[in-house]
Design a protein around this motif. Structure first.
Motif, mmCIF file in Angstrom:
data_model
loop_
_atom_site.group_PDB
_atom_site.id
_atom_site.type_symbol
_atom_site.label_atom_id
_atom_site.label_comp_id
_atom_site.label_asym_id
_atom_site.label_seq_id
_atom_site.Cartn_x
_atom_site.Cartn_y
_atom_site.Cartn_z
ATOM 1 N N VAL A 386 35.641 35.800 43.121
ATOM 2 C CA VAL A 386 34.966 36.796 42.300
ATOM 3 C C VAL A 386 35.356 38.176 42.795
ATOM 4 N N GLY A 387 35.967 38.955 41.921
ATOM 5 C CA GLY A 387 36.407 40.296 42.285
ATOM 6 C C GLY A 387 35.935 41.332 41.290
ATOM 7 N N ARG A 388 36.275 42.582 41.578
ATOM 8 C CA ARG A 388 35.938 43.693 40.690
ATOM 9 C C ARG A 388 37.097 44.680 40.652
ATOM 10 N N THR A 389 37.245 45.372 39.521
ATOM 11 C CA THR A 389 38.212 46.448 39.409
ATOM 12 C C THR A 389 37.547 47.764 39.802
ATOM 13 N N GLN A 390 38.308 48.836 39.783
ATOM 14 C CA GLN A 390 37.730 50.162 40.073
ATOM 15 C C GLN A 390 36.663 50.538 39.051
ATOM 16 N N TRP A 391 36.661 49.883 37.886
ATOM 17 C CA TRP A 391 35.719 50.221 36.815
ATOM 18 C C TRP A 391 34.440 49.389 36.882
ATOM 19 N N ASP A 392 34.276 48.634 37.964
ATOM 20 C CA ASP A 392 33.148 47.705 38.032
ATOM 21 C C ASP A 392 32.302 47.960 39.272
ATOM 22 N N SER A 393 31.121 48.492 39.051
ATOM 23 C CA SER A 393 30.184 48.696 40.148
ATOM 24 C C SER A 393 29.492 47.373 40.478
ATOM 25 N N PRO A 394 29.160 47.138 41.744
ATOM 26 C CA PRO A 394 28.498 45.879 42.109
ATOM 27 C C PRO A 394 27.196 45.676 41.338
ATOM 28 N N GLU A 395 26.928 44.430 41.008
ATOM 29 C CA GLU A 395 25.670 43.988 40.407
ATOM 30 C C GLU A 395 25.545 44.289 38.917
ATOM 31 N N VAL A 396 26.007 45.432 38.450
ATOM 32 C CA VAL A 396 25.696 45.845 37.081
ATOM 33 C C VAL A 396 26.874 45.720 36.115
ATOM 34 N N ASP A 397 28.092 45.637 36.620
ATOM 35 C CA ASP A 397 29.271 45.655 35.758
ATOM 36 C C ASP A 397 29.983 44.307 35.758
ATOM 37 N N PRO A 398 30.967 44.139 34.849
ATOM 38 C CA PRO A 398 31.683 42.860 34.764
ATOM 39 C C PRO A 398 32.360 42.469 36.073
ATOM 40 N N GLU A 399 32.586 41.182 36.207
ATOM 41 C CA GLU A 399 33.326 40.645 37.345
ATOM 42 C C GLU A 399 34.656 40.094 36.868
ATOM 43 N N VAL A 400 35.568 39.962 37.809
ATOM 44 C CA VAL A 400 36.873 39.356 37.534
ATOM 45 C C VAL A 400 36.909 38.010 38.245
ATOM 46 N N LEU A 401 37.025 36.938 37.481
ATOM 47 C CA LEU A 401 37.092 35.591 38.050
ATOM 48 C C LEU A 401 38.561 35.230 38.240
ATOM 49 N N VAL A 402 38.969 35.129 39.503
ATOM 50 C CA VAL A 402 40.378 34.943 39.842
ATOM 51 C C VAL A 402 40.619 33.482 40.202
ATOM 52 N N LYS A 403 41.528 32.854 39.481
ATOM 53 C CA LYS A 403 41.822 31.441 39.721
ATOM 54 C C LYS A 403 42.387 31.232 41.119
ATOM 55 N N LYS A 404 42.114 30.053 41.677
ATOM 56 C CA LYS A 404 42.514 29.755 43.060
ATOM 57 C C LYS A 404 43.913 29.158 43.121
ATOM 58 N N THR A 405 44.893 29.975 42.783
ATOM 59 C CA THR A 405 46.277 29.515 42.911
ATOM 60 C C THR A 405 46.874 29.885 44.266
ATOM 61 N N LYS A 406 46.169 30.718 45.018
ATOM 62 C CA LYS A 406 46.560 31.073 46.368
ATOM 63 C C LYS A 406 45.313 31.533 47.119
ATOM 64 N N THR A 407 45.394 31.607 48.426
ATOM 65 C CA THR A 407 44.246 31.993 49.240
ATOM 66 C C THR A 407 44.072 33.508 49.237
ATOM 67 N N LEU A 408 42.858 33.945 48.911
ATOM 68 C CA LEU A 408 42.509 35.363 48.936
ATOM 69 C C LEU A 408 41.358 35.560 49.919
ATOM 70 N N GLU A 409 41.295 36.725 50.521
ATOM 71 C CA GLU A 409 40.270 37.001 51.526
ATOM 72 C C GLU A 409 39.239 37.987 50.991
ATOM 73 N N LYS A 410 37.985 37.711 51.304
ATOM 74 C CA LYS A 410 36.889 38.585 50.889
ATOM 75 C C LYS A 410 37.068 39.976 51.510
ATOM 76 N N GLY A 411 36.813 41.004 50.698
ATOM 77 C CA GLY A 411 36.911 42.371 51.179
ATOM 78 C C GLY A 411 38.302 42.954 51.127
ATOM 79 N N HIS A 412 39.298 42.168 50.658
ATOM 80 C CA HIS A 412 40.670 42.655 50.558
ATOM 81 C C HIS A 412 41.006 42.963 49.101
ATOM 82 N N PHE A 413 41.990 43.836 48.918
ATOM 83 C CA PHE A 413 42.460 44.207 47.584
ATOM 84 C C PHE A 413 43.683 43.374 47.208
#
Length: 433
Positions: A386-413
């Protein structure tokens, strides 16, 4: 010797959350073990940080207090304290009605709670806090209070006059947070537009954000709760100049009808509102505007509501919320306007307005299909990140659901490719390049 446990429950807005985080830091320094919103609050002490903004929020606050009163009666907690906006506004009534609470504190005197329990004020900076959000982002409160006195709003009655924090203190806080691993900063105040007026006799939001954007390690800065009247236009130049100032603005507009705006005491006309929005979009191409609108305010007839609907269709806000008017005692509106619009009419208008916005939100998201966007990863679920773009504030704006085709780390861009869209979610996969 085991440390006493303090469980803090936060209700309401992110400004309250910052207060809870500061309180928890003070408790930690005083030798307590502070936890934020555990699944099962219990143990030695529970503190409820309340919201008193509108009827639903007040009801939630009272219900939460009563739940903890019951827990105290059953022996699951030993002491119960209440702080925040609700107890600031209704202190005497609450003390009389809920005597089981061990202590009541308001919006500003809550540090005395630590002194009450420890007989000392723990040494701490004015911004030292426990971060309760994911460790890569934080809220930074740059001011308290409000001088606008909109006729529907009780916040000035609760928080008092507008009071800015000094620029250097805010920048010191941001620098300290960067050292702790925070790189996304959500700037909050009841009225960002007025920042600096009380301290410097001029609006200083542009200067503050310009300097903040130059701090190494600050990746994203996002602005919340600007006021449309006397808007500091220079902030748009700062936003356009710095890549790390998100092309995002949260600016509550409330309505577009001149009649309703006047009744609301918003100090701006419909035409001035539209001109401001045109200038914002001209100076910052690609900006996403979040706004909040109100239906059912006294004086809103079918004509005024039709104007509001047409305004939403024309402006095509990327992010929009709305709520129905709820009369708040002691406000100018409560004293001077009859709350004559039936609740069912308010709710019908709210549903109609949000249905219009849902279509716009879907089309806005669909326009991103096929694009490569930078996201920050907040968390991992079973099937996706679950990620967000620059246009998405936490809690109130849309989320980006990123498929698990590779390992991603929380807090990284990461760069992701958008492959599908829903009204309030984007579907993506990690970019191959």
């Amino acid at each position: 010797m085991a440390r006493k446990k303090v469980d803090v429950i936060t209700l309401g807005c992110s400004k309250n959350l910052v207060d809870s985080e500061r309180l928890m830091s003070m408790f930690d320094r005083a030798g307590f073990e502070a936890r934020h919103e555990p699944e099962n609050p219990g143990g030695d002490i529970v503190v409820v940080n309340t919201c008193g903004f509108i009827g639903d929020a007040k009801e939630e606050s009272v219900n939460t207090i009563l739940e903890q009163v019951e827990a105290k009666k059953e022996g699951r907690i030993k002491s119960l304290y209440v702080m925040g906006c609700l107890s600031q506004r209704y202190h005497n009534e609450l003390v009389a009605e809920i005597p089981e609470v061990d202590g009541w504190y308001g919006k500003f005197n809550w540090p005395e709670l630590v002194n009450t329990l420890t007989n000392k004020f723990p040494a701490t900076s004015s911004y030292d806090r426990v971060i309760t959000t994911p460790s890569h982002f934080a809220y930074v409160k740059i001011a308290e209070g409000c001088n606008r006195f909109c006729s529907f709003c009780a916040i000035p009655l609760i928080t008092g006059r507008f009071k800015s924090r000094p620029i250097e203190e805010i920048l010191d806080e941001v620098s300290a947070l960067v050292k702790r691993g925070v790189h996304e900063f959500n700037i909050i105040a009841q009225d960002l537009s007025s920042y600096g007026l009380d301290l410097y006799n001029e609006m200083r939001l542009p200067q503050l954000i310009d300097r903040m954007a130059s701090i190494e390690g600050v990746e994203w800065i996002r602005l919340h709760y600007a006021y449309p009247a006397q808007f500091p236009m220079e902030i748009l130049d700062v936003m356009a100049r710095h890549d790390n100032v998100c092309k995002y603005l949260d600016i509550a507009l409330q309505h577009i009808s001149d009649k309703v705006l006047k009744n609301m005491r918003r100090h701006i006309t419909g035409d001035e509102t539209k001109a401001l929005l045109d200038e914002i979009r001209r100076k910052v191409p690609g900006i996403h505007i979040r706004t909040t609108l109100m239906v059912g305010f006294p004086g809103e007839g079918e004509e005024e509501f039709s104007q509001l609907k047409e305004f939403v269709r024309q402006q095509r806000f990327e992010r929009m919320g709305a709520f129905a008017y709820c009369e708040e005692e002691d406000t100018f509106g409560a004293k001077n306007f009859e709350d004559s619009i039936p609740e069912e009419v308010k709710q019908s208008r709210l549903n109609e307005l949000m249905a219009i916005q849902e279509e716009i939100a879907l089309e806005s998201n669909q326009s991103k299909i096929g694009k490569r966007l930078r996201v920050i990863i907040d968390k991992e679920e079973d099937d996706y990140y679950v990620g967000r773009t620059q246009w998405d504030s936490p809690e109130v704006d849309p989320e980006v659901l990123v498929k698990k085709t590779k390992t991603l780390e929380k807090g990284h861009f990461y760069d992701v490719d958008i492959i599908d869209a829903l009204p309030y979610e984007l579907i993506a996969q990690p970019s191959l390049q």
